[in-house]
Design a protein around this motif. Structure first.
Motif, PDB file in Angstrom:
ATOM      1  N   MET A  90      48.486  38.290  45.846  1.00 53.80           N
ATOM      2  CA  MET A  90      49.125  39.266  46.730  1.00 53.80           C
ATOM      3  C   MET A  90      48.079  39.927  47.612  1.00 53.80           C
ATOM      4  O   MET A  90      47.006  40.308  47.158  1.00 53.80           O
ATOM      5  CB  MET A  90      49.849  40.329  45.907  1.00 53.80           C
ATOM      6  N   THR A  91      48.396  40.055  48.909  1.00 55.48           N
ATOM      7  CA  THR A  91      47.498  40.735  49.847  1.00 55.48           C
ATOM      8  C   THR A  91      47.950  42.178  50.020  1.00 55.48           C
ATOM      9  O   THR A  91      49.136  42.452  50.209  1.00 55.48           O
ATOM     10  CB  THR A  91      47.488  40.023  51.202  1.00 55.48           C
ATOM     11  N   HIS A  92      46.997  43.106  49.939  1.00 54.11           N
ATOM     12  CA  HIS A  92      47.275  44.526  50.099  1.00 54.11           C
ATOM     13  C   HIS A  92      46.786  44.991  51.462  1.00 54.11           C
ATOM     14  O   HIS A  92      45.624  44.755  51.826  1.00 54.11           O
ATOM     15  CB  HIS A  92      46.570  45.335  49.010  1.00 54.11           C
ATOM     16  N   ASN A  93      47.647  45.651  52.213  1.00 56.27           N
ATOM     17  CA  ASN A  93      47.248  46.261  53.478  1.00 56.27           C
ATOM     18  C   ASN A  93      46.659  47.639  53.197  1.00 56.27           C
ATOM     19  O   ASN A  93      47.316  48.485  52.577  1.00 56.27           O
ATOM     20  CB  ASN A  93      48.452  46.387  54.414  1.00 56.27           C
ATOM     21  N   VAL A  94      45.422  47.868  53.656  1.00 54.42           N
ATOM     22  CA  VAL A  94      44.707  49.105  53.387  1.00 54.42           C
ATOM     23  C   VAL A  94      44.109  49.641  54.672  1.00 54.42           C
ATOM     24  O   VAL A  94      43.465  48.908  55.426  1.00 54.42           O
ATOM     25  CB  VAL A  94      43.587  48.884  52.344  1.00 54.42           C
ATOM     26  N   THR A  95      44.313  50.924  54.915  1.00 53.88           N
ATOM     27  CA  THR A  95      43.666  51.600  56.040  1.00 53.88           C
ATOM     28  C   THR A  95      42.218  51.906  55.675  1.00 53.88           C
ATOM     29  O   THR A  95      41.955  52.442  54.606  1.00 53.88           O
ATOM     30  CB  THR A  95      44.409  52.903  56.377  1.00 53.88           C
ATOM     31  N   LEU A  96      41.295  51.567  56.574  1.00 50.90           N
ATOM     32  CA  LEU A  96      39.883  51.879  56.373  1.00 50.90           C
ATOM     33  C   LEU A  96      39.450  52.841  57.470  1.00 50.90           C
ATOM     34  O   LEU A  96      39.535  52.523  58.655  1.00 50.90           O
ATOM     35  CB  LEU A  96      39.029  50.623  56.410  1.00 50.90           C
ATOM     36  N   ILE A  97      38.974  54.033  57.059  1.00 48.29           N
ATOM     37  CA  ILE A  97      38.492  55.055  57.994  1.00 48.29           C
ATOM     38  C   ILE A  97      36.990  55.175  57.773  1.00 48.29           C
ATOM     39  O   ILE A  97      36.541  55.803  56.809  1.00 48.29           O
ATOM     40  CB  ILE A  97      39.189  56.406  57.744  1.00 48.29           C
ATOM     41  N   PRO A  98      36.158  54.591  58.626  1.00 48.84           N
ATOM     42  CA  PRO A  98      34.708  54.603  58.388  1.00 48.84           C
ATOM     43  C   PRO A  98      34.095  55.988  58.357  1.00 48.84           C
ATOM     44  O   PRO A  98      33.174  56.248  57.576  1.00 48.84           O
ATOM     45  CB  PRO A  98      34.149  53.768  59.547  1.00 48.84           C
ATOM     46  N   GLY A  99      34.572  56.894  59.219  1.00 43.00           N
ATOM     47  CA  GLY A  99      34.068  58.266  59.216  1.00 43.00           C
ATOM     48  C   GLY A  99      32.865  58.478  60.105  1.00 43.00           C
ATOM     49  O   GLY A  99      32.550  57.666  60.981  1.00 43.00           O
ATOM     50  N   SER A 120      34.878  54.819  44.541  1.00 44.94           N
ATOM     51  CA  SER A 120      36.192  55.210  45.060  1.00 44.94           C
ATOM     52  C   SER A 120      37.036  53.971  45.316  1.00 44.94           C
ATOM     53  O   SER A 120      38.255  53.969  45.085  1.00 44.94           O
ATOM     54  CB  SER A 120      36.033  56.016  46.348  1.00 44.94           C
ATOM     55  N   GLY A 121      36.383  52.905  45.792  1.00 45.77           N
ATOM     56  CA  GLY A 121      37.078  51.635  45.972  1.00 45.77           C
ATOM     57  C   GLY A 121      37.574  51.063  44.658  1.00 45.77           C
ATOM     58  O   GLY A 121      38.648  50.446  44.599  1.00 45.77           O
ATOM     59  N   VAL A 122      36.814  51.254  43.580  1.00 45.49           N
ATOM     60  CA  VAL A 122      37.271  50.826  42.255  1.00 45.49           C
ATOM     61  C   VAL A 122      38.547  51.573  41.874  1.00 45.49           C
ATOM     62  O   VAL A 122      39.517  50.981  41.381  1.00 45.49           O
ATOM     63  CB  VAL A 122      36.162  51.061  41.200  1.00 45.49           C
ATOM     64  N   MET A 123      38.560  52.888  42.115  1.00 46.51           N
ATOM     65  CA  MET A 123      39.774  53.660  41.846  1.00 46.51           C
ATOM     66  C   MET A 123      40.940  53.150  42.682  1.00 46.51           C
ATOM     67  O   MET A 123      42.081  53.085  42.213  1.00 46.51           O
ATOM     68  CB  MET A 123      39.524  55.145  42.128  1.00 46.51           C
ATOM     69  N   MET A 124      40.660  52.787  43.932  1.00 44.29           N
ATOM     70  CA  MET A 124      41.699  52.258  44.806  1.00 44.29           C
ATOM     71  C   MET A 124      42.258  50.951  44.260  1.00 44.29           C
ATOM     72  O   MET A 124      43.485  50.741  44.234  1.00 44.29           O
ATOM     73  CB  MET A 124      41.131  52.039  46.212  1.00 44.29           C
ATOM     74  N   LEU A 125      41.377  50.065  43.801  1.00 42.13           N
ATOM     75  CA  LEU A 125      41.833  48.792  43.245  1.00 42.13           C
ATOM     76  C   LEU A 125      42.689  49.014  41.998  1.00 42.13           C
ATOM     77  O   LEU A 125      43.704  48.331  41.795  1.00 42.13           O
ATOM     78  CB  LEU A 125      40.631  47.910  42.925  1.00 42.13           C
ATOM     79  N   GLN A 126      42.296  49.956  41.165  1.00 41.78           N
ATOM     80  CA  GLN A 126      43.111  50.274  39.983  1.00 41.78           C
ATOM     81  C   GLN A 126      44.478  50.789  40.406  1.00 41.78           C
ATOM     82  O   GLN A 126      45.502  50.438  39.793  1.00 41.78           O
ATOM     83  CB  GLN A 126      42.380  51.300  39.116  1.00 41.78           C
ATOM     84  N   HIS A 127      44.521  51.614  41.428  1.00 44.01           N
ATOM     85  CA  HIS A 127      45.792  52.129  41.953  1.00 44.01           C
ATOM     86  C   HIS A 127      46.680  50.985  42.436  1.00 44.01           C
ATOM     87  O   HIS A 127      47.907  51.032  42.269  1.00 44.01           O
ATOM     88  CB  HIS A 127      45.495  53.105  43.097  1.00 44.01           C
ATOM     89  N   LEU A 128      46.063  49.958  43.021  1.00 42.24           N
ATOM     90  CA  LEU A 128      46.805  48.812  43.545  1.00 42.24           C
ATOM     91  C   LEU A 128      47.174  47.807  42.461  1.00 42.24           C
ATOM     92  O   LEU A 128      47.832  46.806  42.745  1.00 42.24           O
ATOM     93  CB  LEU A 128      45.974  48.109  44.629  1.00 42.24           C
ATOM     94  N   GLY A 129      46.726  48.051  41.235  1.00 41.44           N
ATOM     95  CA  GLY A 129      46.992  47.113  40.157  1.00 41.44           C
ATOM     96  C   GLY A 129      46.015  45.960  40.082  1.00 41.44           C
ATOM     97  O   GLY A 129      46.216  45.013  39.306  1.00 41.44           O
ATOM     98  N   GLU A 130      44.930  46.041  40.866  1.00 44.56           N
ATOM     99  CA  GLU A 130      43.899  44.990  40.873  1.00 44.56           C
ATOM    100  C   GLU A 130      42.834  45.331  39.824  1.00 44.56           C
ATOM    101  O   GLU A 130      41.663  45.541  40.137  1.00 44.56           O
ATOM    102  CB  GLU A 130      43.287  44.866  42.274  1.00 44.56           C
ATOM    103  N   ASN A 131      43.257  45.358  38.564  1.00 43.81           N
ATOM    104  CA  ASN A 131      42.361  45.829  37.510  1.00 43.81           C
ATOM    105  C   ASN A 131      41.222  44.852  37.225  1.00 43.81           C
ATOM    106  O   ASN A 131      40.110  45.270  36.892  1.00 43.81           O
ATOM    107  CB  ASN A 131      43.164  46.098  36.238  1.00 43.81           C
ATOM    108  N   GLU A 132      41.479  43.565  37.344  1.00 40.69           N
ATOM    109  CA  GLU A 132      40.406  42.596  37.110  1.00 40.69           C
ATOM    110  C   GLU A 132      39.312  42.741  38.159  1.00 40.69           C
ATOM    111  O   GLU A 132      38.119  42.699  37.832  1.00 40.69           O
ATOM    112  CB  GLU A 132      40.961  41.177  37.108  1.00 40.69           C
ATOM    113  N   ALA A 133      39.701  42.902  39.411  1.00 36.83           N
ATOM    114  CA  ALA A 133      38.716  43.094  40.479  1.00 36.83           C
ATOM    115  C   ALA A 133      37.949  44.391  40.268  1.00 36.83           C
ATOM    116  O   ALA A 133      36.723  44.445  40.456  1.00 36.83           O
ATOM    117  CB  ALA A 133      39.408  43.088  41.836  1.00 36.83           C
ATOM    118  N   ALA A 134      38.656  45.443  39.867  1.00 36.46           N
ATOM    119  CA  ALA A 134      37.994  46.728  39.607  1.00 36.46           C
ATOM    120  C   ALA A 134      36.982  46.592  38.473  1.00 36.46           C
ATOM    121  O   ALA A 134      35.845  47.083  38.567  1.00 36.46           O
ATOM    122  CB  ALA A 134      39.033  47.794  39.274  1.00 36.46           C
TER     123      ALA A 134
END
Length: 334
Positions: free
Chosen positions: A1-10, A280-294
């Motif tokens: 599954m592909t997840h659409n994610v907004t990236l704000i570089p800052g 923070s990206g690890v937390m994001m992956l966990q939120h998306l259910g991508e626990n193996e990647a996290a």
């Protein structure tokens, strides 16, 4: 599954560390389609605001964002972009883990805390005004719905993660109505979770006890202002803001971000520690259910920190931002 994610570089070092995090996340095996949108100083001249409407529209559409630090002028001008994002998107829960990591020198070992901060009201509601020429007044707002919601968020998180205790932090001995209401709500919600211990602590005593015996605490739930301060204190227990990830979540969206500033004096030098935004990206992956990647990223981060060969200057090494990210990627691919 592909997840659409907004990236704000800052701003400042944001683009560098955001690029590093993107490389690491892309190498983790998670399928992310990034939508890059700009906010902060770079868009001020064109849009007259550091937070154009298209940024909010992108997050509302994608439901998830990874954000670099954004500069906010101190004492004048525009309100904090972070505060505005939280209020516009009703990101009512700020969650900041503080966990000891291998290879990072601190005064403490075995710290493993989660700070859950109410994100939408309290003094940060920004209701303030001048009183004559020589005074200013800020209004502290605490409501039952927001207090019960954040308490329930803390207990649900504790239950999901197998945590043992929730501590409500307050100043109800002085602010008997506002903080008293927050404490009343936390106590009421605690009755719904008999499997999780509950206690309350006055905020100044909490700060002292965190410095003395942080191992005695697990999940802390706090109103907005105290949560901001205590979460930085807890980051200090485990190595500083450079290793402190954060999440801002609500019912409709979630924004993940490092909690440190934009450090403009270091911009463009490829020297800033990217761990906070990677975590923070690890937390994001966990939120998306991508626990193996996290988990894959966390194992690689742990390996790089333990080896100590590819660390940035603040961690005692000489590697650059991109080199440290590359070392983490190498561990995942090795």
């Amino acid at each position: 599954m592909t997840h659409n994610v907004t990236l704000i570089p800052g701003d400042g070092v944001g683009p560098e560390i955001a690029a590093a995090a993107r490389r690491v996340i892309d190498a983790s095996g998670a399928r992310i389609a990034w939508e890059v949108v700009q906010a902060g100083e770079a868009v001020m001249a064109e849009y007259g605001t550091p937070l154009p409407a298209y940024v909010l529209d992108s997050i509302r559409k994608n439901k998830v964002a990874l954000k670099g630090p954004i500069t906010t002028p101190v004492g004048k001008g525009f309100r904090s972009v972070n505060v505005t994002l939280r209020q516009e998107l009703n990101l009512y829960a700020n969650v900041r883990p503080a966990r000891t990591l291998p290879g990072i020198k601190t005064r403490y070992q075995n710290v493993d805390l989660i700070i859950v901060r109410e994100n939408t009201e309290d003094l940060y509601a920004g209701i303030e005004h001048r009183v004559g020429a020589d005074a200013a007044e800020s209004i502290k707002i605490i409501t039952r719905p927001a207090s019960e919601r954040i308490a329930r968020h803390a207990f649900d998180l504790a239950r999901r993660q197998g945590r043992r205790k929730v501590t409500a932090v307050h100043k109800a001995n002085i602010m008997k109505l506002s903080d008293g209401l927050f404490l009343e709500c936390a106590r009421r919600v605690a009755e719904e979770y008999p499997d999780i211990a509950f206690e309350n602590m006055i905020v100044d005593a909490m700060c002292m006890k965190l410095v003395q015996t942080p191992e005695n605490y697990d999940v802390l739930v706090l109103p907005n202002l105290y949560g901001d301060i205590v979460s930085d204190l807890c980051a200090g227990l485990v190595g500083g803001l450079g290793v402190a990830p954060g999440a801002n979540t609500g019912l409709e969206a979630a924004v993940f971000e490092p909690v440190h500033g934009s450090a403009p004096k270091h911009a463009g030098q490829n020297r800033v520690n990217p761990l906070a935004i990677i975590l923070s990206g690890v937390m994001m992956l966990q939120h998306l259910g991508e626990n193996e990647a996290a988990d894959r990223i966390m194992r690689a981060v742990t390996a790089v920190l333990s080896e100590g060969r590819n660390l940035t200057y603040d961690l005692g090494g000489s590697a650059g931002t991109s080199e440290m990210a590359g070392a983490i990627i190498g561990k995942m691919q090795g």
